[in-house]
Each structure stands twice: as C-alpha cells, then as structure tokens.
Design a protein around this motif. Structure first.
Motif, short mmCIF file in Angstrom:
data_model
loop_
_atom_site.label_atom_id
_atom_site.label_comp_id
_atom_site.label_asym_id
_atom_site.label_seq_id
_atom_site.Cartn_x
_atom_site.Cartn_y
_atom_site.Cartn_z
N ASP A 26 -41.15 15.54 56.40
CA ASP A 26 -40.98 14.67 57.64
C ASP A 26 -39.79 13.77 57.47
O ASP A 26 -39.44 13.11 58.48
CB ASP A 26 -42.29 13.53 57.42
CG ASP A 26 -42.28 12.83 56.08
OD1 ASP A 26 -41.52 13.16 55.49
OD2 ASP A 26 -43.15 11.98 56.16
N THR A 27 -38.84 14.43 56.65
CA THR A 27 -37.50 13.78 56.64
C THR A 27 -36.63 14.85 56.12
O THR A 27 -37.02 15.84 55.47
CB THR A 27 -37.42 12.54 55.87
OG1 THR A 27 -37.26 12.81 54.67
CG2 THR A 27 -38.24 11.40 56.05
N TYR A 28 -35.26 14.44 56.52
CA TYR A 28 -34.34 15.74 55.67
C TYR A 28 -34.15 15.69 54.37
O TYR A 28 -33.51 16.77 53.83
CB TYR A 28 -32.91 15.28 56.71
CG TYR A 28 -32.26 14.23 55.98
CD1 TYR A 28 -31.24 14.60 55.19
CD2 TYR A 28 -32.36 13.02 56.36
CE1 TYR A 28 -30.30 13.58 54.51
CE2 TYR A 28 -31.45 12.05 55.66
CZ TYR A 28 -30.59 12.31 54.75
OH TYR A 28 -29.89 11.45 54.12
N HIS A 29 -34.65 14.69 53.68
CA HIS A 29 -34.54 14.53 52.55
C HIS A 29 -35.85 14.53 51.61
O HIS A 29 -35.86 14.47 50.18
CB HIS A 29 -33.55 13.45 51.80
CG HIS A 29 -33.93 12.28 52.58
ND1 HIS A 29 -35.08 11.95 52.95
CD2 HIS A 29 -33.52 10.93 52.54
CE1 HIS A 29 -35.33 10.77 53.47
NE2 HIS A 29 -34.13 10.20 53.00
N ARG A 30 -36.98 14.83 52.48
CA ARG A 30 -38.32 14.81 51.49
C ARG A 30 -38.50 15.81 50.60
O ARG A 30 -39.27 15.64 49.52
CB ARG A 30 -39.41 14.59 52.47
CG ARG A 30 -40.81 14.47 52.01
CD ARG A 30 -40.97 12.91 51.61
NE ARG A 30 -42.35 12.78 51.28
CZ ARG A 30 -43.08 11.62 51.61
NH1 ARG A 30 -42.85 10.98 52.92
NH2 ARG A 30 -44.25 11.32 51.12
N TRP A 31 -37.77 17.03 50.72
CA TRP A 31 -37.97 18.07 49.83
C TRP A 31 -37.41 18.05 48.64
O TRP A 31 -37.54 18.78 47.61
CB TRP A 31 -37.24 19.34 50.69
CG TRP A 31 -35.95 19.13 50.87
CD1 TRP A 31 -35.26 18.64 51.69
CD2 TRP A 31 -34.80 19.81 49.95
NE1 TRP A 31 -33.79 18.62 51.58
CE2 TRP A 31 -33.52 19.40 50.64
CE3 TRP A 31 -34.71 20.55 48.77
CZ2 TRP A 31 -32.31 19.68 49.96
CZ3 TRP A 31 -33.49 20.80 48.43
CH2 TRP A 31 -32.34 20.47 48.86
N MET A 32 -36.60 16.68 48.33
CA MET A 32 -36.22 16.43 46.92
C MET A 32 -36.78 15.26 46.54
O MET A 32 -36.27 14.45 45.47
CB MET A 32 -34.74 16.12 47.16
CG MET A 32 -33.73 17.39 47.17
SD MET A 32 -33.97 18.45 45.92
CE MET A 32 -33.30 17.51 44.57
#
Length: 472
Positions: free
Chosen positions: A402-408
C-alpha cells in the motif's frame, strides 16, 4: 583481476604499512578495475581524474601514515559531502553542487588517510531501497545485472562486491545499509543511533531515524570503520561513545542466544525461498555454538508500522520542506518525496506525540527481550532483487503493497528505535541471488554484534564468492 583487490581494507593497510605494496600500486589496480567493470554497473559516480589520483597516491607513499586508511581508495556515498566532490544526492536540484567541506564522518575517514576517488550512487535523496536517479541512472546488481542492487547505499554495496573498493560508508533510515548489503553479498552495519553523528543541521532532537554506518566485505573492516567514524559531536545531543570494537572482535560466542522472529507471525509476506535460506543459516549458527529459539511476535506489526510511517513522513517533510515550498524545485522532486512531505505536513502535534509514545513502547518491549537474547534475527529483505527497471514491488507473495516502501517493512523494528543491526550474508537462491540476515542487538551492543558477525564470517566467508560475471 588484480589479487590486491581481493584483500580487505585492514589487509591492504597492513601491506602498505609493511612496504609490501605501494599506495600507487593499490590506486592503479583500483582505477583499472573501475575502468573495466563500472560502466555497466554504474556504482561509482563523479570519478576523479586518474592522473590526479595517481599523484595523490604517490604523495601518500612519501608521507608518514596518519591512520589505518593511509593510501586506501574510498568512494563516498552521494548523500554525504566530501570537500571538492559533487554532492548531488541523486537529484537534479543539486546536480551541479560541489561540497565546500567534509561531513563529520567523511572528515574522520580523510583524517585516517583515505583517498577519496569519487562518490557512490544513490536513489534520489536516498528515498526507496532501489538505486536509480535522474542524474546518474540506475545501478545494477553484479550478481544479476538485470536486477536491482537495493539502496540507498546501493552504489557502495556494488562497489564492494565488484572489488572496486575494499571499504565503504553508507547510511540507513529504512534498511539503506542492510538491504543493499544483503543483495550484494557483503556486510553492512547500522550502528546504535548516536554512535556516528550526522551533520548538525536543523532539528537534532526529534527526527532521529537515520544514521551513517560502515560497509565492507568483512566484520573486522566494519569494526575498524566504526571505530574511525564513531564518536559524539559536541554540537549535538544523544551522542554515544563506544569502546573500540576492533580489539575485542575475536570473542567466544558459544552459548549466546538468538531470537528468530521469522516473518513476524505471518505479518511480513516473503518471496518463496527467503525464509528457508534464513533457517538454513540459523542451523549453521547453531553449529558454531549459538542457541537459536523461535519467537512469537513481541507486538503487532502495525504497532511498529504506524509510528514508523508517520514519523518518517515528519522527518522527510522537515528535511525536504524548503525544496517543496520553492516553485522552482518542487517539480524536480520525485512523487514519493512529495507524498512524504504532504503527509508529514498533515500531522498535528498530537499525532506526533501519539506516534512517539508508540515508538517508546516498542523500545521498552525490545529492551525486555534483550534481557534474554543476545540478538534478535530477521531476514534483511522480504523479496529477492527485482528487475532493475521496476520502481518498487507492487506485491509480495500475492499481497499488495500500500506504499512505495511497505515491501521493506521487515527492517523497521530496528530502525524505529535506533538499535544496532549488522547484515550478514547467508548465501544465494537457486538462481544465484544473494540474501542476508539482520542481527539486531540492544542499544550500545554494537561490539557484541560484531563479534557474532565475525564468528559467522570465519565459518562461512560468503563475500569470498565473487560475482560470477566479474570473476576475471
């Protein structure tokens, strides 16, 4: 490739000190290597003139050493200022900016004798764990050139893996030292917040989410760099003085306890194969005498994510706000930076207070865990290195981001409360993609973490596996 470039920084230091090799020979081998491999990788930017660097190296051969880095080539991360070098931060706004002075940790590296050859590439303003920007372009992974190297210390990690430098500096807000280290089969350390100072600009009390740190192909070099870069700045609060870590790095670690947090009870989606590789590494850690215990999540993942996201908004809005307010520069900021600023400015004082209280509660819970465990362990990334042309992963294992950095998200338990973390390389996927583990220690426990990393390195030496496309 010159055998010289396989040496660690400390090994090169000893060779130079013993007159077994000259600073000029090291510089020549370094520049020859960069000329051969940097083109497609794009790790080192703003490379200085060869003749000027060779002259500086020859002068170092004539001079008395000032420190262990005497004559050793380094490239500084392009978020830090090194006098006389461009300081673009990967942004068109600063594409022509030349640093007039060294940042604090850069000055300390220079005083120890390092020769700065250029900069290492970063994402724009360091935002996003994928190194690409409109000034220099993308940096490729040397183990899989069509894939990302991570970020924001991506250029530094690639330069280390490809043997273009022996040691490097980095910085870390949301995994910027750990993610690229994991994806490039090297070591990266986020020290306890306050050990390595940043510059005393603006607010030095409320925004403490990011820190500078060392990167290398061995824990001993991490320790040497930490000892050199560390030490409080009297102009700033919350600085920490640590005992020197290098003299104590060779310690007996048998019997120390490791708490394995895995995927945080299923809260952190993972690409297939990551947890299995991590668990293989944990079994190897048991073989060197560590005791590993599976842990249930100490709190709900959202109780960490919510304060992280909000306080990061606040920090980015504070640092980049003037560029956002200037009509001439706002349009030059990438959309994710503008999103951070807009959300940060929407927060009220009560919002910040509530988020800070949530942050404090997590610190207390982590401190309680430290009474039992010498280190907590999590994967260093939730995905394998992805396509270099992809801005960021939109989903992991079918779960949308849901954000550009949630994958981290996996890196923020340590980042939110400023704990020391060392990424240790743990091997490769079936496709040859690197991965790492985060060893997370208690506040001030940097030296003991490095001892764990050193024992792991002695048993595995994963960075000794040179990128196959560059092993020539």
């Amino acid at each position: 490739m010159s055998d010289l470039l396989e040496h660690s920084g400390l090994e090169l230091s000893a060779l130079i000190a013993g007159k077994d090799v000259s600073c000029a020979e090291v510089m020549d081998a370094t520049l020859t290597r960069i000329e051969a491999v940097n083109g497609p990788l794009n790790a080192i930017t703003s490379l200085r003139d060869r003749d000027a660097l060779m002259d500086e190296a020859r002068q170092a051969d004539k001079a008395e050493p000032q420190g262990w880095l005497h004559g050793i080539p380094m490239a500084i991360k392009d978020l830090a200022a090194a006098k006389g070098l461009p300081n673009t931060m990967g942004s068109p706004v600063f594409a022509d900016q030349i640093a007039g002075a060294d940042d604090i940790h850069v000055a300390r590296l220079r005083a120890a004798g390092a020769i700065f050859i250029g900069k290492t590439n970063v994402p724009e303003f360091g935002l996003g764990s994928h190194t690409f920007n409109p000034v220099f372009g993308a940096t490729a992974n040397p183990y899989a050139p069509g894939r990302t190297c991570g970020g924001s210390s991506g250029g530094a990690a690639v330069a280390l893996a490809a043997r273009m430098v022996s040691v490097a500096d980095g910085s870390d807000m949301m995994g910027s030292l750990r993610n690229p280290a994991a994806w490039n089969n090297v070591y990266g350390m986020r020290p306890t917040e306050g050990v390595i100072p940043s510059e005393p600009r603006g607010d030095t009390y409320l925004q403490r989410l990011s820190t500078n740190g060392p990167m290398a192909r061995s824990p001993r070099d991490l320790a040497a760099l930490l000892d050199t870069m560390g030490g409080p700045d009297p102009r700033q609060p919350f600085g920490i003085s640590l005992p020197l870590t290098l003299p104590e790095i060779s310690a007996q670690v048998t019997g120390r306890w490791i708490g394995w947090l895995g995927d945080w009870g299923g809260a952190y989606p993972m690409d297939a194969g990551i947890l299995a590789l991590c668990e293989t590494a944990l079994r190897q850690m048991e073989e060197i005498g560590l005791s590993v215990e599976n842990l249930a999540p100490p709190c709900a993942a959202e109780e960490i994510w919510e304060p992280w996201k909000g306080l990061r908004h606040f920090a980015v809005a504070s640092s980049l706000g003037p560029l956002f307010d200037n009509p001439e520069t706002r349009g030059k900021l990438k959309q994710t930076a503008q999103w951070e600023i807009e959300n940060g400015r929407a927060l009220s004082a009560q919002d910040i207070s509530r988020l800070s209280a949530m942050r404090s509660l997590w610190f207390q819970r982590a401190a309680k865990l430290a009474e039992t465990y010498d280190a907590l362990v999590l994967p260093s990334a939730q995905v394998w290195p992805f396509d270099v042309d992809t801005e960021y992963p939109q989903q992991i294992a079918g779960q949308g981001m849901d954000t550009y950095h949630r994958w981290m998200e996996v890196v923020i338990p340590a980042s939110l409360i400023g704990l020391p973390v060392v990424n240790v390389p743990i091997g490769f996927s079936d496709d040859g993609l690197p991965m790492g583990l985060q060893l997370i220690g208690p506040r001030g426990g940097d030296g003991r973490l490095l001892q764990l990393a050193e024992s792991w390195h002695a048993a595995t030496d994963w960075p000794g596996r040179c990128p196959p496309t560059l092993a020539t």
